[in-house]
Design a protein around this motif. Structure first.
Motif, PDB file in Angstrom:
ATOM      1  N   ASP A  96      -2.901 -29.514 -35.223  1.00 42.56           N
ATOM      2  CA  ASP A  96      -3.887 -29.319 -34.156  1.00 42.56           C
ATOM      3  C   ASP A  96      -4.629 -30.558 -33.709  1.00 42.56           C
ATOM      4  O   ASP A  96      -5.613 -30.025 -33.118  1.00 42.56           O
ATOM      5  CB  ASP A  96      -4.684 -28.104 -34.870  1.00 42.56           C
ATOM      6  CG  ASP A  96      -5.595 -28.401 -35.826  1.00 42.56           C
ATOM      7  OD1 ASP A  96      -5.499 -29.745 -36.492  1.00 42.56           O
ATOM      8  OD2 ASP A  96      -6.291 -27.790 -36.184  1.00 42.56           O
ATOM      9  N   THR A 148      -0.834 -16.937 -35.826  1.00 43.20           N
ATOM     10  CA  THR A 148      -1.888 -17.640 -35.560  1.00 43.20           C
ATOM     11  C   THR A 148      -1.419 -19.261 -35.191  1.00 43.20           C
ATOM     12  O   THR A 148      -1.734 -19.781 -34.136  1.00 43.20           O
ATOM     13  CB  THR A 148      -3.005 -17.833 -36.554  1.00 43.20           C
ATOM     14  OG1 THR A 148      -3.325 -16.510 -36.992  1.00 43.20           O
ATOM     15  CG2 THR A 148      -4.129 -18.569 -36.005  1.00 43.20           C
ATOM     16  N   ARG A 191      -1.696 -21.450 -31.518  1.00 40.33           N
ATOM     17  CA  ARG A 191      -2.017 -22.479 -31.122  1.00 40.33           C
ATOM     18  C   ARG A 191      -1.155 -23.321 -30.719  1.00 40.33           C
ATOM     19  O   ARG A 191      -1.260 -24.285 -29.971  1.00 40.33           O
ATOM     20  CB  ARG A 191      -2.543 -23.086 -32.677  1.00 40.33           C
ATOM     21  CG  ARG A 191      -3.768 -22.234 -33.197  1.00 40.33           C
ATOM     22  CD  ARG A 191      -4.282 -22.975 -34.406  1.00 40.33           C
ATOM     23  NE  ARG A 191      -5.498 -22.239 -35.056  1.00 40.33           N
ATOM     24  CZ  ARG A 191      -6.014 -22.556 -36.183  1.00 40.33           C
ATOM     25  NH1 ARG A 191      -5.384 -23.664 -37.019  1.00 40.33           N
ATOM     26  NH2 ARG A 191      -7.028 -21.865 -36.535  1.00 40.33           N
TER      27      ARG A 191
END
Ligand SMILES: [Zn+2]
Length: 377
Positions: free
Chosen positions: A51, A67, A71
């Motif tokens: 990320d 999740t 992302r």
């Protein structure tokens, strides 16, 4: 070409002319004004699952696959807005990037083309072991490649040496023997897949080259405390026109890179320049996602800042991450050039990047498939 008219239909380029009369009456004409159209950029080394925070490994470990997928979708769309229309993802967890790839490819969602490697092959406890691609010995490697192929990956990624994200092994140290790398290459090629090799240390680079991998990622010639490239190896990589995926790109105003890279940067750059002069096919892979200086839209800075700094002309830098990268990825028949028969896969930038390549940093519009994504002027 000045004032081109690009006729597109169903996501494909039909013709590139200078005559308005070439269009059918029913066509919609979109006048982009004074811009330069380029093929969409291709980032040959990203990690959508990371990320771009200071601790991407922990952040990924904390979330479930659903999740992570959300992302990764946001990261891919950020890349697209930054002109990256093709992402080669060289390492995810649980093949999540394949699910994202398929949403964009066949699920009706607009997004970049993703070429996904799935979890990278690594030794037990080795570099990025936590992504789930542990494979040991020649038989274990062949089996892992077959398993990846049956999951539908677009290519194989193998961690030939250690890396900076995992403390278990130094980047200069080899993880696999020459025979094991050869087994991986043979298995990948017999499954009709390309294979990208992460290699920092000199021995790993030599073994990857000798085994015939399709690209050498990083290629930094790390030693325990510095950098040491054998000129004969650089010459041989050049003679073979080996694909060298150099890791570059940081957002403007970013702090220094990883300390291990920062102290070696001058030497790494000199070797990359030598590789380019020797004839290696040098392309940028950003490693986007691995840290705060590398968000997923960082490629335009790598192409406009880094590639000219190792001796490429503006035209050569633009070719590296468009037409050459498309060939490296095996998609040169669809991507990397603006020509009849190719996908509609283009970006618009202000000014002429042949004169001033920094205009690549301002992406005015992105065209992918049948969709246009605009960002003001
Ligand atoms: Zn990487």
């Amino acid at each position: 070409m000045q004032d081109p008219l690009i006729h597109v239909e169903d996501g494909r380029i039909v013709s590139v002319t200078q005559q308005l009369t070439a269009t059918a009456n029913s066509s919609t004409i979109l006048n982009l004004g004074d811009v330069t159209l380029l093929p969409g950029l291709i980032d040959i080394h990203q990690h959508l699952a990371f990320d771009a925070s200071a601790d991407p490994v922990t952040h990924l470990a904390e979330v479930d696959d659903a999740t992570a997928l959300r992302r990764m979708r946001a990261a891919a769309l950020r890349a697209l807005a930054g002109g990256v229309t093709t992402i080669r993802d060289l390492g995810d967890r649980n093949y999540v990037s394949l699910a994202l790839r398929d949403r964009f490819r066949t699920g009706g969602e607009v997004g970049p083309e993703i070429l996904a490697a799935g979890p990278p092959l690594t030794i037990t406890g080795g570099h990025c072991w936590f992504l789930g691609g542990e494979a040991d010995g020649e038989d274990g490697i062949r089996e892992a490649v077959r398993a990846h192929a049956s999951r539908g990956v677009d290519l194989i990624k193998i961690m030939v040496t250690g890396g900076n994200l995992t403390p278990s092994l130094g980047p200069h140290e080899s993880q696999y023997t020459a025979a094991e790398i050869f087994a991986a290459v043979e298995a990948a090629h017999s499954a009709n897949l390309k294979i990208a090799a992460h290699a920092h240390g000199g021995q790993g680079i030599v073994d990857a080259m000798s085994a015939g991998v399709d690209s050498i990622e990083h290629c930094t010639f790390f030693t325990a405390d510095g950098v040491d490239a054998d000129p004969a190896v650089i010459a041989e990589l050049g003679r073979r026109h080996a694909v060298v995926s150099i890791t570059a790109g940081a957002i403007p105003g970013a702090g220094p890179p990883h300390p291990a890279i920062a102290k070696r940067m001058t030497a790494i750059k000199a070797n990359h320049e030598a590789l380019y002069r020797a004839g290696a096919r040098v392309v940028c892979g950003t490693d986007a996602g691995v840290g705060p200086t590398k968000p997923h839209d960082v490629l335009r800075y790598a192409v406009s800042d880094f590639l000219p700094s190792i001796g490429m002309s503006n035209a050569e830098a633009l070719r590296a991450n468009t037409s050459i990268a498309a060939d490296v990825c095996g998609i040169g028949d669809r991507k990397g050039t603006i020509a009849p028969g190719r996908d509609v896969d283009m970006i618009a930038v202000p000014g002429n990047p042949l004169d001033d390549i920094s205009c690549l940093q301002r992406i005015l519009a992105v065209f992918v498939g049948g969709s246009q994504i605009s960002f003001g002027s």
